[in-house]
Design an enzyme around this catalytic site. Sequence first.
Site, mmCIF file in Angstrom:
data_model
loop_
_atom_site.group_PDB
_atom_site.id
_atom_site.type_symbol
_atom_site.label_atom_id
_atom_site.label_comp_id
_atom_site.label_asym_id
_atom_site.label_seq_id
_atom_site.Cartn_x
_atom_site.Cartn_y
_atom_site.Cartn_z
ATOM 1 N N GLU A 150 19.785 -39.899 -10.779
ATOM 2 C CA GLU A 150 18.984 -40.762 -9.924
ATOM 3 C C GLU A 150 19.691 -40.901 -8.578
ATOM 4 O OE1 GLU A 150 18.857 -45.025 -10.339
ATOM 5 O OE2 GLU A 150 20.542 -45.014 -11.746
ATOM 6 N N ASP A 190 39.207 -42.578 -11.873
ATOM 7 C CA ASP A 190 39.458 -42.018 -10.543
ATOM 8 C C ASP A 190 38.910 -42.994 -9.503
ATOM 9 O OD1 ASP A 190 40.238 -40.271 -8.567
ATOM 10 O OD2 ASP A 190 38.611 -38.839 -8.881
#
Length: 290
Positions: free
Chosen positions: A93, A195
């Site tokens: 999306e 991360d």
Amino acid sequence: MLSDSLIHSLNNSLNQTLELQNITPVAGGDIHQAWLLETSQAKLFLKLNRAQSAPVFAAEAWALQHIQQSQTIRCPQVIALGQTDQQAWLLMEYIALSGRGDDFKRGQALAAMHQTQHSQFGWEQDNFIGHTPQRNTWTQEWLDFYRQQRLEPQLALAKQQGASQRLIEKGQQLAENLAVFFEHYQPVPSLLHGDLWAGNSAFSAQGEPVIYDPASYYGDRETDIAMTELFGGFSPAFYQGYNQAWPLDASYQQRKPLYNLYHILNHFNLFGGHYQHQAEQLITQLLANR
């Protein structure tokens, strides 16, 4: 701008024909190409790379699905992934992102995600930090996991990349003496982004916190917090929100450089340059404080 074979692959995976109205490149990534696809049904976000990157996209999709299932913080919904002979792709999306939002709420949402926990450290599969393979074998003890599956693999790769003998020897000395940093602290296996620097988090147009590009596993939550401080970009309100929801241990500051060493070593292994000197400085600091 997209090859016929890629569009065919997308349509096959979706089991429908995408009615593309506009295709726009999206800047910001260091590793992959990214495109905004505007269709008659919705806006979609497409990441592209060489076909060899298919495992990287599969690992990212797996992590995003886990984060979404935690129902704690928004991340892009995975729609499909696949590859052609030439390219691998990941379709998600599209979320219009902004740098402005409620950073206090972002800290609280991350703390809630970290409270999604497991009985062991690791992940259902190995994955990647950038393009560097990241091992995630289930392990009972955090020290064993962090030594054997984080620091030592990066040190071994750094040696192959031509790092100085001093860095390798001091790094191994540090890896063998991790226990001193955990004498009064016992981590729990928390769902991590893995991360989490400022480039991998933002806000929706409505100011809702969003995270993306994860390298997830179950590990010490302090590793995520440490990385938010490595390159900056998170306001004091973020840490206030986090600590109100789940206060960090008083000795977190002693472990912060230990956890950021992993990412500095990885940056050296990916990009070289001054990261070797930065890694040596961190190791020297950590050995002096143990």
